[in-house]
Design an enzyme around this catalytic site. Structure first.
Site, PDB file in Angstrom:
ATOM      1  N   ASP A  55       0.683  -1.063  -0.076  1.00 33.31           N
ATOM      2  CA  ASP A  55       0.039   0.091  -0.076  1.00 33.31           C
ATOM      3  C   ASP A  55       0.884   1.139  -0.068  1.00 33.31           C
ATOM      4  O   ASP A  55       0.392   2.351   0.292  1.00 33.31           O
ATOM      5  CB  ASP A  55      -1.009   0.037   1.225  1.00 33.31           C
ATOM      6  CG  ASP A  55      -2.034  -0.931   1.250  1.00 33.31           C
ATOM      7  OD1 ASP A  55      -2.927  -0.888   0.185  1.00 33.31           O
ATOM      8  OD2 ASP A  55      -2.484  -1.892   1.916  1.00 33.31           O
ATOM      9  N   ARG A  80       1.335  -1.499   7.081  1.00 31.68           N
ATOM     10  CA  ARG A  80       1.527  -0.185   6.553  1.00 31.68           C
ATOM     11  C   ARG A  80       2.787   0.726   7.263  1.00 31.68           C
ATOM     12  O   ARG A  80       3.090   1.726   6.987  1.00 31.68           O
ATOM     13  CB  ARG A  80       0.334   0.651   6.225  1.00 31.68           C
ATOM     14  CG  ARG A  80      -0.723  -0.249   5.402  1.00 31.68           C
ATOM     15  CD  ARG A  80      -1.432   0.858   4.757  1.00 31.68           C
ATOM     16  NE  ARG A  80      -0.973   1.788   3.814  1.00 31.68           N
ATOM     17  CZ  ARG A  80      -1.596   2.936   3.573  1.00 31.68           C
ATOM     18  NH1 ARG A  80      -2.867   2.960   3.657  1.00 31.68           N
ATOM     19  NH2 ARG A  80      -0.731   4.021   2.918  1.00 31.68           N
ATOM     20  N   ARG A 125      -8.690   2.286  11.602  1.00 35.06           N
ATOM     21  CA  ARG A 125      -7.255   2.866  11.443  1.00 35.06           C
ATOM     22  C   ARG A 125      -6.876   3.722  12.500  1.00 35.06           C
ATOM     23  O   ARG A 125      -5.676   3.913  12.729  1.00 35.06           O
ATOM     24  CB  ARG A 125      -6.960   3.476   9.937  1.00 35.06           C
ATOM     25  CG  ARG A 125      -7.574   2.408   8.905  1.00 35.06           C
ATOM     26  CD  ARG A 125      -6.337   1.138   8.850  1.00 35.06           C
ATOM     27  NE  ARG A 125      -6.962   0.174   8.024  1.00 35.06           N
ATOM     28  CZ  ARG A 125      -6.499   0.373   6.593  1.00 35.06           C
ATOM     29  NH1 ARG A 125      -5.708   1.207   6.251  1.00 35.06           N
ATOM     30  NH2 ARG A 125      -6.921  -0.886   5.800  1.00 35.06           N
ATOM     31  N   HIS A 155     -11.890   5.606   5.386  1.00 38.79           N
ATOM     32  CA  HIS A 155     -11.352   6.806   6.123  1.00 38.79           C
ATOM     33  C   HIS A 155     -12.361   7.733   6.036  1.00 38.79           C
ATOM     34  O   HIS A 155     -13.218   8.131   5.387  1.00 38.79           O
ATOM     35  CB  HIS A 155     -10.139   7.179   5.375  1.00 38.79           C
ATOM     36  CG  HIS A 155      -8.917   6.451   5.346  1.00 38.79           C
ATOM     37  ND1 HIS A 155      -8.354   5.876   4.450  1.00 38.79           N
ATOM     38  CD2 HIS A 155      -8.369   5.955   6.517  1.00 38.79           C
ATOM     39  CE1 HIS A 155      -7.393   5.132   4.998  1.00 38.79           C
ATOM     40  NE2 HIS A 155      -7.205   5.399   6.101  1.00 38.79           N
ATOM     41  N   CYS A 242      -5.435  10.162  -1.868  1.00 38.91           N
ATOM     42  CA  CYS A 242      -4.393   8.888  -1.223  1.00 38.91           C
ATOM     43  C   CYS A 242      -3.122   8.963  -1.769  1.00 38.91           C
ATOM     44  O   CYS A 242      -2.167   8.597  -1.152  1.00 38.91           O
ATOM     45  CB  CYS A 242      -5.050   7.793  -1.191  1.00 38.91           C
ATOM     46  SG  CYS A 242      -6.942   7.628  -0.733  1.00 38.91           S
TER      47      CYS A 242
HETATM   48  C1  CIR Z   1      -5.417   0.419   2.728  1.00 39.33           C
HETATM   49  O1  CIR Z   1      -6.475  -0.232   3.116  1.00 39.33           O
HETATM   50  O2  CIR Z   1      -4.916   1.187   3.789  1.00 39.33           O
HETATM   51  C2  CIR Z   1      -5.190   0.693   1.552  1.00 39.33           C
HETATM   52  N1  CIR Z   1      -5.702  -0.216   0.644  1.00 39.33           N
HETATM   53  C3  CIR Z   1      -5.995   1.934   0.767  1.00 39.33           C
HETATM   54  C4  CIR Z   1      -5.408   3.251   1.466  1.00 39.33           C
HETATM   55  C5  CIR Z   1      -6.305   4.499   0.677  1.00 39.33           C
HETATM   56  N2  CIR Z   1      -5.770   5.528   1.497  1.00 39.33           N
HETATM   57  C6  CIR Z   1      -6.775   6.731   1.673  1.00 39.33           C
HETATM   58  O3  CIR Z   1      -7.767   6.674   1.628  1.00 39.33           O
HETATM   59  N3  CIR Z   1      -6.058   7.607   2.390  1.00 39.33           N
END
Ligand code: CIR
Length: 255
Positions: A55, A80, A125, A155, A242
């Site tokens: 990611d 992450r 998260r 998010h 993102c």
């Molecule tokens: C995750 O689940 O962390 C990633 N696959 C996607 C992150 C997307 N980021 C965001 O919306 N700021």
């Protein structure tokens, strides 16, 4: 920004089913997005590749950049956490750094910065300790944090983003617009629940091509909309905000 890595197909997924991701197409789309940001006046800084971190393209989650400091996050997904060091090193050239530390977790995608208020999604998260540490790190600069419960999406900024000084774009099924008094709230088209994630770059608005009716709605309101096809990173549950961190160097570039 960081280029799409070869492991994207192994990304974290929370609300989406896993479907095949075309890495070549993802890279091309990401290059187009970078080129658009350059057209809009940004200088794009490419972070080092992180081929083993699926990611890592979603740099937004690794830091929250304000005028005064950059807050380096501690992402909620353990997979992450290795992403932040290289983002921090790049941001250290521009801002003093403050770090979120265990047991706190915070994803940048949960932080919506409007004026001196930091609306922070309380999500899987971002935990209460993360919200508290962000508040403590920023209070002396005049910010206040406002926790926002988030249930239906990954998010906070999956559901609401700022589109100009006076208005938000929001999916009202996911976030209560009444949480943002004093701001006009534009709703996404009801058939485009994932359309609320738009990226404001100066006077321009970068919108996902996957939400065309919402983009038309914004254009009718006078927005300078630029459409980007991000179909492949969308399969990884990423939106247009993102894939970049905007580091403002003058009053015209919000961050
Ligand atoms: C995750 O689940 O962390 C990633 N696959 C996607 C992150 C997307 N980021 C965001 O919306 N700021």
């Amino acid at each position: 920004m960081r280029a799409v890595g070869p492991a994207l197909a192994r990304c974290e997924l929370t609300h989406l089913e896993r479907v095949p991701i075309d890495i070549g197409r993802a890279r091309a789309q990401h290059r187009n997005y970078a080129a658009l940001l350059e057209t809009l006046g940004c200088e794009v800084v490419a972070l080092e590749p992180q081929p083993d971190l699926p990611d890592a393209v979603f740099v937004e989650d690794a830091a929250v950049v304000l005028d005064e400091i950059a807050v380096v996050t501690r992402p909620g997904a353990p997979s992450r956490r290795g992403e932040t060091a290289s983002v921090a090193a790049a941001l250290a050239l521009h801002r003093e750094l403050v770090r979120i530390t265990a047991p706190a977790t915070l994803d940048g995608g949960d932080v919506l910065h409007i004026g001196t208020t930091l609306y922070v999604g309380a999500t899987a998260r971002t935990n209460a300790a993360g919200i508290a540490q962000l508040g403590a790190a920023t209070a002396s600069f005049g910010y206040r944090v406002q926790p926002v419960p988030v249930a239906c999406c990954l998010h906070l900024k999956s559901a609401v983003t700022q589109i100009d000084d006076d208005a938000l774009l929001c999916n009202p099924e996911w976030i209560d617009p009444a949480l943002f008094p004093g701001l006009e709230v534009i709703a996404v088209d009801p058939d485009e629940p994932r359309g609320a994630n738009a990226l404001r770059v100066g006077a321009a608005l970068v919108c996902p091509a996957s939400s065309p009716r919402t983009a038309e709605r914004l254009e009718r309101r006078g927005a300078a909309v630029h459409r980007v096809d991000m179909s492949e990173t969308e399969k990884a549950e990423g939106g247009v905000t993102c894939c970049s961190i905007l580091v403002g160097t003058d009053a015209d570039v919000p961050h």
